[in-house]
Design a protein around this motif. Structure first.
Motif, PDB file in Angstrom:
ATOM      1  N   VAL A 177      46.239  50.264  37.305  1.00 14.33           N
ATOM      2  CA  VAL A 177      46.082  49.037  38.076  1.00 14.33           C
ATOM      3  C   VAL A 177      44.870  48.292  37.555  1.00 14.33           C
ATOM      4  O   VAL A 177      43.832  48.898  37.289  1.00 14.33           O
ATOM      5  N   LYS A 178      45.004  46.982  37.391  1.00 14.14           N
ATOM      6  CA  LYS A 178      43.885  46.142  36.973  1.00 14.14           C
ATOM      7  C   LYS A 178      43.701  45.043  38.011  1.00 14.14           C
ATOM      8  O   LYS A 178      44.636  44.314  38.316  1.00 14.14           O
ATOM      9  N   ASP A 179      42.482  44.932  38.515  1.00 16.05           N
ATOM     10  CA  ASP A 179      42.181  43.954  39.557  1.00 16.05           C
ATOM     11  C   ASP A 179      41.083  42.993  39.134  1.00 16.05           C
ATOM     12  O   ASP A 179      40.209  43.354  38.343  1.00 16.05           O
ATOM     13  N   GLN A 180      41.134  41.808  39.694  1.00 16.94           N
ATOM     14  CA  GLN A 180      40.111  40.803  39.428  1.00 16.94           C
ATOM     15  C   GLN A 180      39.738  40.121  40.736  1.00 16.94           C
ATOM     16  O   GLN A 180      40.605  39.625  41.464  1.00 16.94           O
ATOM     17  N   LEU A 181      38.440  40.128  41.059  1.00 14.44           N
ATOM     18  CA  LEU A 181      37.926  39.445  42.242  1.00 14.44           C
ATOM     19  C   LEU A 181      36.970  38.357  41.797  1.00 14.44           C
ATOM     20  O   LEU A 181      36.043  38.602  41.022  1.00 14.44           O
ATOM     21  N   THR A 182      37.175  37.133  42.287  1.00 14.44           N
ATOM     22  CA  THR A 182      36.292  36.022  41.978  1.00 14.44           C
ATOM     23  C   THR A 182      35.874  35.340  43.268  1.00 14.44           C
ATOM     24  O   THR A 182      36.710  35.043  44.128  1.00 14.44           O
ATOM     25  N   VAL A 183      34.562  35.121  43.418  1.00 14.57           N
ATOM     26  CA  VAL A 183      34.024  34.441  44.590  1.00 14.57           C
ATOM     27  C   VAL A 183      33.298  33.186  44.135  1.00 14.57           C
ATOM     28  O   VAL A 183      32.418  33.244  43.270  1.00 14.57           O
ATOM     29  N   THR A 184      33.669  32.052  44.707  1.00 18.21           N
ATOM     30  CA  THR A 184      33.026  30.782  44.412  1.00 18.21           C
ATOM     31  C   THR A 184      32.626  30.126  45.726  1.00 18.21           C
ATOM     32  O   THR A 184      33.491  29.700  46.501  1.00 18.21           O
ATOM     33  N   GLY A 185      31.323  30.075  45.983  1.00 15.47           N
ATOM     34  CA  GLY A 185      30.873  29.538  47.261  1.00 15.47           C
ATOM     35  C   GLY A 185      31.383  30.392  48.404  1.00 15.47           C
ATOM     36  O   GLY A 185      31.151  31.597  48.451  1.00 15.47           O
ATOM     37  N   ASN A 186      32.107  29.785  49.315  1.00 10.18           N
ATOM     38  CA  ASN A 186      32.688  30.540  50.436  1.00 10.18           C
ATOM     39  C   ASN A 186      34.186  30.773  50.247  1.00 10.18           C
ATOM     40  O   ASN A 186      34.915  31.001  51.209  1.00 10.18           O
ATOM     41  N   LYS A 187      34.640  30.725  48.985  1.00 13.95           N
ATOM     42  CA  LYS A 187      36.047  30.966  48.667  1.00 13.95           C
ATOM     43  C   LYS A 187      36.190  32.235  47.840  1.00 13.95           C
ATOM     44  O   LYS A 187      35.334  32.549  47.013  1.00 13.95           O
ATOM     45  N   TYR A 188      37.282  32.966  48.063  1.00 15.51           N
ATOM     46  CA  TYR A 188      37.549  34.149  47.252  1.00 15.51           C
ATOM     47  C   TYR A 188      38.960  34.089  46.676  1.00 15.51           C
ATOM     48  O   TYR A 188      39.853  33.444  47.219  1.00 15.51           O
ATOM     49  N   GLN A 189      39.147  34.775  45.551  1.00 12.91           N
ATOM     50  CA  GLN A 189      40.455  34.908  44.905  1.00 12.91           C
ATOM     51  C   GLN A 189      40.570  36.338  44.404  1.00 12.91           C
ATOM     52  O   GLN A 189      39.685  36.836  43.712  1.00 12.91           O
ATOM     53  N   ILE A 190      41.654  37.017  44.763  1.00 16.70           N
ATOM     54  CA  ILE A 190      41.899  38.384  44.306  1.00 16.70           C
ATOM     55  C   ILE A 190      43.252  38.412  43.606  1.00 16.70           C
ATOM     56  O   ILE A 190      44.251  37.943  44.147  1.00 16.70           O
ATOM     57  N   ASP A 191      43.271  38.954  42.376  1.00 17.49           N
ATOM     58  CA  ASP A 191      44.514  39.116  41.632  1.00 17.49           C
ATOM     59  C   ASP A 191      44.626  40.566  41.177  1.00 17.49           C
ATOM     60  O   ASP A 191      43.636  41.167  40.746  1.00 17.49           O
ATOM     61  N   SER A 192      45.826  41.122  41.254  1.00 15.24           N
ATOM     62  CA  SER A 192      46.029  42.522  40.899  1.00 15.24           C
ATOM     63  C   SER A 192      47.324  42.702  40.119  1.00 15.24           C
ATOM     64  O   SER A 192      48.342  42.091  40.439  1.00 15.24           O
ATOM     65  N   LEU A 193      47.244  43.547  39.109  1.00 11.81           N
ATOM     66  CA  LEU A 193      48.416  43.868  38.296  1.00 11.81           C
ATOM     67  C   LEU A 193      48.575  45.381  38.245  1.00 11.81           C
ATOM     68  O   LEU A 193      47.663  46.095  37.822  1.00 11.81           O
ATOM     69  N   ALA A 194      49.713  45.890  38.693  1.00  7.72           N
ATOM     70  CA  ALA A 194      50.017  47.321  38.642  1.00  7.72           C
ATOM     71  C   ALA A 194      51.216  47.521  37.726  1.00  7.72           C
ATOM     72  O   ALA A 194      52.210  46.811  37.822  1.00  7.72           O
ATOM     73  N   GLU A 195      51.093  48.489  36.822  1.00  9.72           N
ATOM     74  CA  GLU A 195      52.203  48.792  35.929  1.00  9.72           C
ATOM     75  C   GLU A 195      52.260  50.290  35.673  1.00  9.72           C
ATOM     76  O   GLU A 195      51.250  50.970  35.597  1.00  9.72           O
TER      77      GLU A 195
END
Length: 229
Positions: A45-63
């Motif tokens: 599993v590969k995950d990416q978390l990005t926080v900008t100000g008071n916003k968050y984005q989470i993306d995940s790839l499982a293979e």
């Protein structure tokens, strides 16, 4: 391999941050995990978390790997606000490369207290309670607000419906040994005894291991690598 919605979410979002990373307010994290079934490695599993100000984005790839690779890739994504020392999701998606027609898309309308879900092309709506998380944000919320009570109840939207979960919180005496290091942990076990989440106390209460018992099978996700700032 990834059909159970809670398993998928947990696979998508387990994190361990190095000491140099700001745990209280991470800005960007990339993490890799090993997925095990009955103690045998079956994927990553590969995950990416990005926080900008008071916003968050989470993306995940499982293979999967080997025969499990035939099941295709599973992607999860969550985006929303950071509000009141927790994550407040606004949009969640779950997609399977082998079954694009089974995509799950959810939109959170906090003003109207409504959760709009697109399940396999069909629209449905449920009431949205305060504090509701999705399958990815449920894992990350501990980074902003550590579990303090002995029992915690949370509503979780899995893309198809909203379910209530109760977790019993205990502290483990022995450290948890992983490929990424040794950690003092607290354990969150659901009341049904099917899911156990381990949080590293000295790493900002980030999850370092997840165990899920499903249909007699033991699924585990263990951290292997992480970078971030």
């Amino acid at each position: 391999m990834l059909r159970h919605p809670f398993v998928a979410s947990c696979l998508a979002v387990l994190l361990l941050v190095a000491a140099s990373v700001s745990l209280a307010a991470p800005r960007q994290l990339s993490v890799e995990y090993e997925l095990l079934q009955q103690g045998i490695s079956i994927g990553s599993v590969k995950d990416q978390l990005t926080v900008t100000g008071n916003k968050y984005q989470i993306d995940s790839l499982a293979e999967g790997k080997g025969i499990y690779k035939l099941m295709g890739e599973r992607t999860l994504s969550s985006q929303g606000d950071i509000s009141g020392n927790t994550l407040r999701p606004l949009h969640f998606e779950s997609r399977q490369s082998r079954h694009p027609d089974k995509a799950l898309v959810s939109d959170f309308d906090w003003a109207k207290k409504a959760l709009a879900m697109q399940v396999k092309g069909r629209q449905q709506t449920e009431k949205l309670a305060k504090g509701t998380q999705d399958l990815l944000s449920i894992m990350y919320c501990w980074m902003w607000q550590a579990p303090k009570a002995k029992q915690i109840k949370l509503d979780v939207a899995n893309g198809k419906k909203v379910s209530s979960h109760a977790f019993i919180v205990t502290e483990e005496d022995a450290p948890l040994e992983t490929a990424a290091g040794s950690f003092k942990v607290i354990k969150l076990a659901d009341s049904e005894g099917e899911k156990i989440l381990y949080l590293a106390k000295e790493k900002g209460y980030l999850p370092v291991k997840l165990v899920v018992l499903d249909d007699g099978k033991r699924m585990e996700q263990v951290i292997t690598r992480i970078t971030g700032q």
